[in-house]
Write an enzyme that holds these catalytic residues in place. Structure first.
Site, PDB file in Angstrom:
ATOM      1  N   ASP A 205       0.853  -1.185   0.000  1.00  0.00           N
ATOM      2  CA  ASP A 205       0.000   0.000   0.000  1.00  0.00           C
ATOM      3  C   ASP A 205       0.892   1.239   0.000  1.00  0.00           C
ATOM      4  OD1 ASP A 205      -2.281   1.767   0.301  1.00  0.00           O
ATOM      5  OD2 ASP A 205      -3.344   0.066   1.157  1.00  0.00           O
ATOM      6  N   ASP A 232       2.981   2.224  -5.285  1.00  0.00           N
ATOM      7  CA  ASP A 232       1.780   2.708  -5.967  1.00  0.00           C
ATOM      8  C   ASP A 232       1.321   1.623  -6.947  1.00  0.00           C
ATOM      9  OD1 ASP A 232      -0.156   3.948  -7.501  1.00  0.00           O
ATOM     10  OD2 ASP A 232       1.043   5.720  -7.972  1.00  0.00           O
ATOM     11  N   PHE A 233       0.146   1.035  -6.693  1.00  0.00           N
ATOM     12  CA  PHE A 233      -0.286  -0.084  -7.538  1.00  0.00           C
ATOM     13  C   PHE A 233      -0.683   0.336  -8.952  1.00  0.00           C
ATOM     14  CE2 PHE A 233      -4.286   0.306  -4.750  1.00  0.00           C
ATOM     15  CZ  PHE A 233      -4.935   1.167  -5.613  1.00  0.00           C
ATOM     16  N   HIS A 251     -13.434  -1.138  -7.116  1.00  0.00           N
ATOM     17  CA  HIS A 251     -14.669  -0.346  -7.193  1.00  0.00           C
ATOM     18  C   HIS A 251     -14.416   1.147  -6.989  1.00  0.00           C
ATOM     19  CE1 HIS A 251     -15.914  -0.476  -2.624  1.00  0.00           C
ATOM     20  NE2 HIS A 251     -14.638  -0.185  -2.789  1.00  0.00           N
TER      21      HIS A 251
END
Length: 343
Positions: A205, A232-233, A251
């Site tokens: 994260d 940072d994904f 979402h």
């Protein structure tokens, strides 16, 4: 008396009752803000006692308490005192199943204000939150410590509530290295590792999450098998895991950004044909049926420009990202979508 939305009332009366939702939610929010449930945990109390305990104007508080009895949030006894009901008992801070922080967040400004500007989103396609506050939602939380802390507590509770059932569906004992992408403080990863004592885990994260995440891993007894990795994904995630988890992440994003995240995860899945991606999200159910996700979808739209998705939308997104869905997740509820790379 039957439930108000079961068709026992005329259509016009039911419609007007639906428009009272804002009033009802604010009554619940007021009771939560004032800590009424905590003050009633020792037994029934009078309006005067509750007013003194909460620093409230007695007559005004009495009217709020009376309104709360209309929705079974509190109960007024024959002697005029008020007592808890099963609903308000869930607002006690000392109740291990308390939903207080979620109620405080859902009834607060950060959820309510975008709803008042929903027409802006419907007309423009842009998140109402940014229209009101001038910055994206998560940027706002970073600069408003109290709001950010409340959001974190609410999301932490949601993670705890859903963790056990979702972990059961993932069956983590099949894997040796679990990577929880966007896993926050790590409660879900801890639940997965609790079920498989031989596996190791990576919690991935943003750097700001590190102190609390590392503390969670220690407190829940998995620090020896799990570590926090910052990043940072949208750009890169740790490679080599045989199970990747995205829980309540996608979402928050529109399809374009969700596709980017999935592509980054796919590139990190280098452990071979047995590696899996698990997406833990709500799957919107069929038309013309009650489904809370259909309302949450509006929150996602107004807050981030994100979305809840039905099964067809999930399949389309996964196919575009180079994944194959291996199961048929249940609709109208929290589900786990098990996926593998198509090549």
């Amino acid at each position: 008396m039957g439930a108000p939305f079961t068709g026992q009332l005329p259509a016009a009366a039911r419609l007007l009752l639906l428009t009272s939702g804002k009033r009802v939610s604010q009554v619940v929010h007021l009771v939560a803000q004032l800590g009424i449930a905590d003050h009633l945990s020792g037994g029934p109390r009078t309006v005067a006692e509750l007013a003194e305990a909460t620093g409230s104007h007695a007559e005004s508080l009495a009217r709020v308490l009376r309104a709360s009895t209309a929705v079974e949030l509190l109960k007024e006894l024959p002697d005029g005192t008020y007592t808890l009901t099963p609903l308000s008992d869930m607002l006690r801070r000392d109740n291990p199943d308390s939903v207080l922080d979620i109620v405080l967040f859902n009834g607060g400004e950060l959820v309510g204000a975008p709803l008042t500007q929903a027409l802006h989103t419907v007309r423009t396609g842009r998140p109402a939150f940014e229209h009101i506050y001038g910055v994206p939602f998560f940027d706002y939380l970073q600069s408003h410590e109290e709001s950010g802390a409340l959001f974190d507590r609410a999301m932490e509770h949601m993670s705890r509530v859903t963790a056990r059932g979702l972990a059961e569906k993932i069956q983590p004992e099949r894997f040796s290295l679990l990577v929880d992408v966007g896993g926050g403080r790590g409660h879900f990863l801890c639940e997965l590792l609790r079920r498989t004592p031989l596996a190791e885990g990576l919690l991935f994260d943003l750097p700001a999450v590190a102190p609390e995440a590392e503390q969670t891993l220690t407190d829940l007894g998995v620090a020896g098998r799990a570590k926090f990795v910052a990043g940072d994904f949208l750009k890169e995630v740790p490679s080599g895991g045989d199970a990747y988890v995205l829980k309540a992440v996608l979402h928050n994003w529109d399809d374009e950004s969700a596709l980017q995240i999935l592509s980054v995860v796919r590139a990190a899945m280098t452990a071979g044909e047995h590696s899996r991606l698990f997406i833990a999200e709500q799957v919107i159910g069929p038309p013309n049926q009650w489904d809370h996700a259909k309302l949450l979808d509006l929150d996602m739209m107004l807050r981030f420009g994100g979305r809840e998705r039905d099964l067809w939308e999930w399949r389309r997104l996964l196919d575009a990202a180079g994944f194959e869905l291996l199961d048929s997740p249940s609709a109208g509820a929290w589900s786990v979508l098990e996926c593998r790379r198509t090549s």
